[in-house]
Design a protein around this motif. Structure first.
Motif, PDB file in Angstrom:
ATOM      1  N   SER A  87      -6.240   4.081   1.594  1.00 52.72           N
ATOM      2  CA  SER A  87      -6.531   4.578   2.942  1.00 52.72           C
ATOM      3  C   SER A  87      -7.418   5.810   2.858  1.00 52.72           C
ATOM      4  CB  SER A  87      -5.236   4.907   3.687  1.00 52.72           C
ATOM      5  OG  SER A  87      -4.703   6.130   3.209  1.00 52.72           O
ATOM      6  N   CYS A 144       2.830   1.438   5.592  1.00 49.52           N
ATOM      7  CA  CYS A 144       1.686   2.298   5.811  1.00 49.52           C
ATOM      8  C   CYS A 144       1.530   2.456   7.323  1.00 49.52           C
ATOM      9  CB  CYS A 144       0.445   1.664   5.196  1.00 49.52           C
ATOM     10  SG  CYS A 144      -1.012   2.697   5.294  1.00 49.52           S
ATOM     11  N   SER A 187       0.836  -1.209   0.000  1.00 50.00           N
ATOM     12  CA  SER A 187       0.000   0.000   0.000  1.00 50.00           C
ATOM     13  C   SER A 187       0.868   1.255   0.000  1.00 50.00           C
ATOM     14  CB  SER A 187      -0.951  -0.004   1.205  1.00 50.00           C
ATOM     15  OG  SER A 187      -0.222  -0.066   2.409  1.00 50.00           O
ATOM     16  N   CYS A 188       2.158   1.075   0.171  1.00 48.99           N
ATOM     17  CA  CYS A 188       3.155   2.143   0.012  1.00 48.99           C
ATOM     18  C   CYS A 188       4.250   1.607  -0.918  1.00 48.99           C
ATOM     19  CB  CYS A 188       3.767   2.523   1.354  1.00 48.99           C
ATOM     20  SG  CYS A 188       2.637   3.362   2.443  1.00 48.99           S
ATOM     21  N   CYS A 233      -1.073   6.240   1.978  1.00 48.84           N
ATOM     22  CA  CYS A 233      -1.203   4.833   1.618  1.00 48.84           C
ATOM     23  C   CYS A 233      -2.318   4.641   0.599  1.00 48.84           C
ATOM     24  CB  CYS A 233      -1.523   4.011   2.857  1.00 48.84           C
ATOM     25  SG  CYS A 233      -0.375   4.310   4.215  1.00 48.84           S
ATOM     26  N   CYS A 271       2.822   6.969   4.192  1.00 52.35           N
ATOM     27  CA  CYS A 271       3.919   6.048   3.869  1.00 52.35           C
ATOM     28  C   CYS A 271       5.161   6.493   4.632  1.00 52.35           C
ATOM     29  CB  CYS A 271       4.181   6.055   2.362  1.00 52.35           C
ATOM     30  SG  CYS A 271       2.816   5.370   1.420  1.00 52.35           S
TER      31      CYS A 271
END
Length: 192
Positions: free
Chosen positions: A128, A169, A97-98, A125, A134
């Motif tokens: 999110s 994240c 997610s990062c 992220c 991040c």
């Protein structure tokens, strides 16, 4: 004595063939010591910094690192943060997610001159609500920082270096006031 001999013959060649850029040879008075790589390996217990940037299941470090470096430098992830998760059989650095890519920093004032590190274009992220950001994951390594020149040999000293090796994240940090902090609680889950 070796450096003076090189400089002497370099100037002699310049004078004999009338090479235009003799100033570069004349001004090169300092060289690196020959044991820099051994010193660096000893400081870091033989750790190759590239090992920190790729998953541990890879066995051919150089081949896998070269693949990941080339792949990340040709992928759109280096130019902008994706708006959705990358799906497929990609390394975790893309599916995160990062997401991050391998970047390079260069400096003549340290050894190693070239250091590969994790970098990202994402501030928040993926997926999110914007409250999570991040954040870098670092690994402390030791490098050799150039401090001067003595007897035509560059001098180096040990220096700590926080090497970015990935991103995660994380919830934003709370701003602390001047009041003393409460002691840490044990409510953070720890794997057993």
């Amino acid at each position: 004595m070796e450096i003076q001999t090189i400089l002497f013959f370099g100037m002699l060649i310049c004078a004999f063939w009338s090479i235009g850029d003799c100033a570069a040879i004349r001004d090169q008075k300092c060289l690196d010591p020959k044991d820099l790589q051994k010193r660096l390996e000893k400081l870091n217990s033989g750790l190759d910094f590239k090992r920190l940037l790729i998953p541990h299941e890879y066995t051919d470090l150089d081949a896998e690192f070269n693949f990941l470096y080339t792949f990340t430098n040709t992928h759109a992830i280096k130019q902008k943060c994706p708006s959705t998760f990358v799906k497929g059989n990609y390394p975790v650095m893309f599916r995160s997610s990062c997401p991050w890519f391998i970047d390079v920093d260069w400096s003549n004032e340290r050894y190693p001159n070239q250091i590969e590190f994790a970098n990202t274009r994402c501030r928040t992220c993926i997926g999110s609500d914007g409250q999570q950001g991040c954040e870098r994951i670092h690994h402390q390594v030791k490098i050799l920082k150039r401090t001067g020149c003595v007897d035509n040999v560059y001098q180096y000293e040990e220096q700590h270096f926080l090497l970015p090796i990935g991103y995660t994240c994380a919830q934003a940090k709370e701003i602390e006031n001047s009041a003393p902090a409460d002691p840490p609680s044990n409510d953070v889950p720890v794997p057993v």
